[in-house]
Design an enzyme around this catalytic site. Structure first.
Site, short mmCIF file in Angstrom:
data_model
loop_
_atom_site.label_atom_id
_atom_site.label_comp_id
_atom_site.label_asym_id
_atom_site.label_seq_id
_atom_site.Cartn_x
_atom_site.Cartn_y
_atom_site.Cartn_z
CD GLU A 224 -3.03 -1.02 0.37
OE1 GLU A 224 -3.33 0.12 -0.04
OE2 GLU A 224 -3.65 -2.04 0.01
CB CYS A 258 -1.56 7.67 1.38
SG CYS A 258 -3.01 6.79 1.97
P1 NAD Z 1 8.09 4.68 5.13
O1 NAD Z 1 8.12 3.85 3.90
O2 NAD Z 1 9.25 5.54 5.42
O3 NAD Z 1 7.92 3.73 6.43
C1 NAD Z 1 6.89 2.77 6.52
C2 NAD Z 1 7.34 1.64 7.45
O4 NAD Z 1 8.51 1.05 6.91
C3 NAD Z 1 7.69 2.09 8.87
O5 NAD Z 1 7.20 1.14 9.78
C4 NAD Z 1 9.20 2.11 8.88
O6 NAD Z 1 9.76 1.79 10.13
C5 NAD Z 1 9.56 1.04 7.87
N1 NAD Z 1 10.82 1.33 7.17
C6 NAD Z 1 11.36 2.54 6.93
N2 NAD Z 1 12.52 2.41 6.26
C7 NAD Z 1 12.73 1.08 6.09
C8 NAD Z 1 13.75 0.31 5.48
N3 NAD Z 1 14.81 0.88 4.93
N4 NAD Z 1 13.62 -1.03 5.48
C9 NAD Z 1 12.54 -1.63 6.03
N5 NAD Z 1 11.54 -0.94 6.64
C10 NAD Z 1 11.63 0.39 6.67
O7 NAD Z 1 6.73 5.50 5.06
P2 NAD Z 1 6.21 6.59 6.07
O8 NAD Z 1 7.06 7.80 5.97
O9 NAD Z 1 5.99 5.98 7.40
O10 NAD Z 1 4.78 6.90 5.44
C11 NAD Z 1 4.60 7.78 4.37
C12 NAD Z 1 4.42 7.05 3.06
O11 NAD Z 1 3.45 6.04 3.19
C13 NAD Z 1 3.89 7.97 1.97
O12 NAD Z 1 4.52 7.66 0.76
C14 NAD Z 1 2.42 7.63 1.88
O13 NAD Z 1 1.80 7.90 0.66
C15 NAD Z 1 2.47 6.17 2.16
N6 NAD Z 1 1.18 5.73 2.67
C16 NAD Z 1 0.42 4.93 1.91
C17 NAD Z 1 -0.82 4.53 2.37
C18 NAD Z 1 -1.72 3.63 1.58
O14 NAD Z 1 -2.68 3.15 2.15
N7 NAD Z 1 -1.46 3.37 0.32
C19 NAD Z 1 -1.26 4.96 3.61
C20 NAD Z 1 -0.45 5.78 4.35
C21 NAD Z 1 0.78 6.17 3.89
#
Ligand code: NAD
Length: 480
Positions: A224, A258
């Protein structure tokens, strides 16, 4: 607090911090404990109790993380989670039922059906922007489908992470459920393990890391993700109505959504009407000084604040533009005269900034949208249903709103997910249950009546061949 052990959180150890937990949950799954409907229902009821008992604690945590108002916390986090729990409880038996499928003449005496069975051990990784909703809504599907679950909330929304780590495990059966506290390092350690399903919500950048790790074990994934969601505004619109609807969805959760409209595409003529309408809406929603409004939140972190402040220099500020680092405050902002090449048009904004780009026609808007990655959501505003339908017919996105923002998120009957760079897979309501279930095709035959099988056994003859062709062909099926 990466890797720190909370009450009920996974134990840390230097060498392989998650080995024991993965093993424990796997063993539980093998016992079959999570499969019966009664067990699943008990876990769902416990999850419902967690939401009810800790409503205030959760509201406080969300306020601490995002200065989220109680109204927005209730609407977009607590109520939506509770609705998913209630729906799953009401529907569990029907969702779990074997689904009969059509048979051909050859299998007429058999029983043919789809069995929805749990995958096994599921990993859910969540982001910070709706830190409760995006953690628990997938969890509802995973538990309803009878899986064991490891949950990794976002380390950035620390208040909510703490509640999920310390309080939630007290409600759920810990032999089949665990919460992992930590950030990228812990997530990557987790991803070294083999899971039976991974459900990830977050950025496309990390989505690729997750999918690469999953590929090593051929683990199926739901991703997602995010992206830039276009919002086309036709000349044939009431500007005030559009301004109200767009502003609410853009500035809800301080733009950290998002599915929020990321930018507007409209003619210069509509822009002239829309900017004063947006100004009037913003004042009505948040007052003359939005900074003191209890209904406007704050940016989640210093890093995101700096990133967003950098985007304020794209184009020209028509409304807002103020910021305060000490409070991570960014005013509801509208940018005009924005060029396609400017930073604000290069990345997902994820904050209270709304750029307006000018297009001369619907065709140009559709072309602009289609030259970019497929978005998670797409919006079109027009009094003409024909115009709305044209945008719908000629583009692609995870979801679509005509004269509406992301209200479809309140419908559990609607599949939610992305396409292309905005993700893969669907969830919410029954879609969540199906996502977390292996759809097992089953054919049960009786052990007698062996004579009937002679036509498929060697030695083959022309007669067998013709008979088999007829029995398996469409003509025989129409007889049934
Ligand atoms: P992110 O990808 O930075 O982090 C998401 C999760 O991944 C967190 O739990 C984090 O700890 C983990 N993570 C971060 N870096 C990692 C790595 N290198 N390896 C493994 N895991 C890692 O995202 P965010 O900043 O928390 O959220 C914002 C993003 O999420 C935006 O792009 C937004 O559009 C998207 N989002 C999508 C939806 C959806 O339903 N499609 C909903 C909310 C947010």
């Amino acid at each position: 607090m990466a890797g720190k052990e909370g009450k009920g959180a996974v134990k840390d150890s230097r060498i392989n911090p998650f080995e024991d937990t993965v093993q424990r949950l796997r063993e539980t799954f093998r016992t079959g404990r999570t499969r019966p409907a009664e067990f699943r229902a008990a876990q769902l009821r416990a999850l419902g109790r967690f939401l009810q008992d800790n409503k205030q604690l959760l509201q406080e945590a969300l306020a601490q993380d995002l200065k989220k108002s109680a109204f927005e916390s209730d609407l977009s986090e607590i109520i939506l989670c509770q609705n998913e729990v209630d729906l799953a409880l009401r529907s569990l038996h029907s969702w779990m039922k074997d689904e009969p499928v059509a048979r051909n003449l050859l299998t007429q005496l058999d029983s043919a059906f789809i069995r929805k069975e749990p995958f096994g051990l599921v990993l859910i990784i969540a982001p910070w922007n709706y830190p409760l909703n995006l953690t628990l809504v997938p969890l509802v599907g995973a538990l309803a489908a009878g899986n064991c679950v490891m949950l990794k909330p976002s380390e950035i929304s620390q208040g909510t992470e703490k509640v999920l780590t310390e309080v939630l495990p007290q409600y759920l059966d810990q032999s089949c459920f665990a919460v992992v506290q930590g950030g990228p390092k812990e997530a990557q350690q987790l991803l070294q393990h083999k899971f039976d399903y991974i459900f990830f919500t977050g950025s496309p950048r990390v989505g690729k890391i997750v999918m690469t790790a999953a590929a090593k074990h051929l683990t199926p994934v739901t991703l997602e993700l995010g992206g830039k969601n276009p919002c086309y505004v036709d000349d044939n619109c009431d500007p005030q109505t559009v301004a109200n609807r767009v502003a609410w969805f853009r500035y809800f959760n301080t733009g950290q959504t998002c599915v929020a409209p990321d930018y507007i595409l409209c003619s210069p003529m509509m822009q002239e009407k829309l900017v004063p309408a947006l100004q009037s809406t913003i004042t009505r929603f948040y007052g003359e000084d939005p900074r003191s409004s209890p209904d406007l939140g704050r940016i989640i972190s210093e890093k995101h604040f700096q990133r967003l402040r950098g985007l304020l220099s794209s184009g020209r500020v028509a409304i807002g533009g103020q910021s305060d680092e000490s409070d991570r405050y960014i005013a509801p902002t509208v940018l005009v005269d924005v060029a396609e090449t400017e930073p604000v048009m290069q990345e997902e904004i994820f904050g209270p900034i709304l750029p307006i780009m000018n297009v001369r026609s619907l065709d140009e808007a559709v072309d602009f949208i289609n030259r970019r990655e497929k978005p998670l959501a797409l919006y079109a505003f027009s009094r003409s249903q024909q115009v709305v339908n044209q945008v719908l017919d000629r583009t692609s996105s995870g979801s679509f709103g005509g004269n509406e923002g992301f209200m479809y998120m309140t419908l559990s009957s609607m599949p939610f997910g992305g396409v292309g760079l905005s993700g893969m897979g669907r969830y919410h309501g029954k879609f969540s249950f199906d996502t977390f279930s292996n759809h097992r095709g089953c054919l049960l035959s009786c052990s007698g009546l062996e004579k009937l099988n002679d036509i498929r056994y060697p030695p083959y003859s022309d007669w067998n061949k013709q008979l088999i062709r007829w029995v398996l062909g469409p003509k025989s099926c129409t007889l049934l």
